[in-house]
Write an enzyme that holds these catalytic residues in place. Structure first.
Site, PDB file in Angstrom:
ATOM      1  N   LEU A  68      -9.557  -2.766  45.425  1.00  0.00           N
ATOM      2  CA  LEU A  68      -9.963  -2.693  46.699  1.00  0.00           C
ATOM      3  C   LEU A  68     -11.018  -1.357  47.155  1.00  0.00           C
ATOM      4  CD1 LEU A  68      -6.871  -3.819  48.453  1.00  0.00           C
ATOM      5  CD2 LEU A  68      -8.697  -5.323  47.806  1.00  0.00           C
ATOM      6  N   GLY A 105     -11.422   6.414  45.239  1.00  0.00           N
ATOM      7  CA  GLY A 105     -11.735   7.862  45.937  1.00  0.00           C
ATOM      8  C   GLY A 105     -12.024   8.662  44.680  1.00  0.00           C
ATOM      9  N   PHE A 108      -9.709  10.731  43.577  1.00  0.00           N
ATOM     10  CA  PHE A 108      -8.572  10.881  42.678  1.00  0.00           C
ATOM     11  C   PHE A 108      -7.724   9.749  42.658  1.00  0.00           C
ATOM     12  CE2 PHE A 108      -9.401  14.899  45.192  1.00  0.00           C
ATOM     13  CZ  PHE A 108      -9.740  15.726  44.264  1.00  0.00           C
ATOM     14  N   SER A 109      -8.229   8.658  43.222  1.00  0.00           N
ATOM     15  CA  SER A 109      -7.540   7.514  43.304  1.00  0.00           C
ATOM     16  C   SER A 109      -8.004   6.215  43.192  1.00  0.00           C
ATOM     17  CB  SER A 109      -6.359   7.582  44.623  1.00  0.00           C
ATOM     18  OG  SER A 109      -7.108   7.414  45.816  1.00  0.00           O
ATOM     19  N   ASP A 122      -6.844  13.979  61.783  1.00  0.00           N
ATOM     20  CA  ASP A 122      -8.120  13.646  61.411  1.00  0.00           C
ATOM     21  C   ASP A 122      -8.442  12.098  61.930  1.00  0.00           C
ATOM     22  OD1 ASP A 122     -10.578  13.731  60.066  1.00  0.00           O
ATOM     23  OD2 ASP A 122      -9.651  13.110  58.064  1.00  0.00           O
TER      24      ASP A 122
END
EC number: 2.7.11.17
Length: 348
Positions: free
Chosen positions: A28, A31, A33-34, A144
């Site tokens: 989906l 990133g 690190f992922s 954030d």
């Protein structure tokens, strides 16, 4: 050594691996690190989840941040907050089994809509305030809040809004908050001023989002971070004509109370929920989609005011500007042998 003492469940961690429990499907998202996978439960056919797969090698040194995010998500159960259902700590990866949200980002959906009113914006902000108020009641500050972290639950026209990404969130019991973090354009003045801060920073961010929802462009913008931060610290924004002429005075009053530079005087979430623009019928119902969508498209294309940033580094830059400014002033004083007014640290 495991990162986490237990899964999200109340009992001990099972021996089963995540791939014995879930069928992994499409990717989906990806990133730094992922990766996030679509996954189906093997014990409940048709039940789909979003599984965040985090590489432990890339995570090294950031374990505390992930632990904090998981701690926060375990604590929060709300209709407008993306839920964490399970965690798996395996040899190479950490897996977070999350609620699947498929409706897309807030601003993208607004651009794609056929019509859009001030009342629609009021309803969106109400949902955000209710969720953030719940967080605050449970001692959590998101830190954030921004449009990218506000997602529609599904593709339905009346879909609810979901708050996601608690990577920078913090619980009040973990100590005084003073770390500079957030996203340019949405961060509160007290964060940039390196003052201790709290829940009020989230309310400021909601005010910025509400502003954009009603005109399509941000209240603070500059190509230079230093100038952008100067605008924010001073609270320099306007309700520009002609774009704000069609917006109610009630909406402007609401935003003014959220984007108040003094955090002590700023509305709380409960204050905001009681404002007539949210709780009453003061939000206008005429269509503002045309104007808002045009500006949103331009703003989304720039992306400069959406990018994530290292706030601590940005503040160091501002400190250097201040030191440089003071140094130049002192040199000029020495050469002229006469006093000179101080040079401001920022230029709007």
């Amino acid at each position: 050594m495991p990162l986490f003492k237990r899964r999200d469940g109340s009992g001990p961690a099972p021996n089963a691996t995540i791939r014995e429990k879930y069928d992994f499907r499409d990717v989906l998202g990806t990133g730094a690190f992922s990766k996030v996978f679509l996954a189906e439960s093997k014990s409940d056919a048709g039940q789909m989840y979003a599984v965040k797969c985090i590489d432990k090698k890339a995570l090294k040194g950031k374990e505390e941040s992930l632990e904090n995010e998981i701690k926060v998500l375990r604590k929060l159960r709300h209709n407008n907050i993306v839920q964490l259902f399970d965690t798996y700590d395996e040899k190479q990866f950490v897996y977070l089994v999350m609620e699947l949200v498929t409706g897309g980002e807030l601003f993208d959906r607004i651009v794609a809509k056929g019509s859009y009113t001030e009342q629609d914006a009021s309803n969106l902000i109400r949902q955000v305030l209710e969720a953030v108020g719940f967080m605050h009641d449970n001692g959590v500050v998101h830190r954030d809040l921004k449009p990218e972290n506000l997602l529609y639950y599904n593709q339905d026209e009346d879909s609810k809004i979901m708050i996601s990404d608690f990577g920078l969130s913090k619980t009040e019991d973990s100590g005084v908050m003073a770390t500079a973090c957030g996203t340019p354009g949405y961060v509160a003045p007290e964060v940039l001023q390196q003052k201790p801060y709290g829940k009020a920073v989230d309310v400021w961010s909601i005010g910025v989002i509400a502003y954009i929802l009603l005109c399509g462009y941000p209240p603070f913008y500059d190509e230079s971070d230093a100038n952008l931060f100067a605008q924010i610290i001073k609270g320099e924004y306007e309700f520009d004509a002609p774009y704000w002429d069609q917006i109610s005075d009630s909406a402007k009053d609401f935003i003014t109370h959220l984007m108040c530079c003094d955090p002590e005087a700023r509305f709380t979430c409960q204050d905001a929920l009681s404002h007539p623009w949210i709780s009453g019928n003061t939000a206008y119902t005429h269509d503002i989609h045309g104007t808002v969508a045009v500006h949103l498209k331009k703003s989304l294309a720039k992306r400069n005011w959406k990018k994530a940033y290292n706030a601590a580094a940005a503040i160091r830059q501002l400190q250097m500007l201040r030191l440089s400014s003071n140094s130049n002033r002192l040199q000029k004083q020495a050469s002229q042998q006469q006093p000179e007014p101080p040079t401001p640290a920022f230029h709007a």
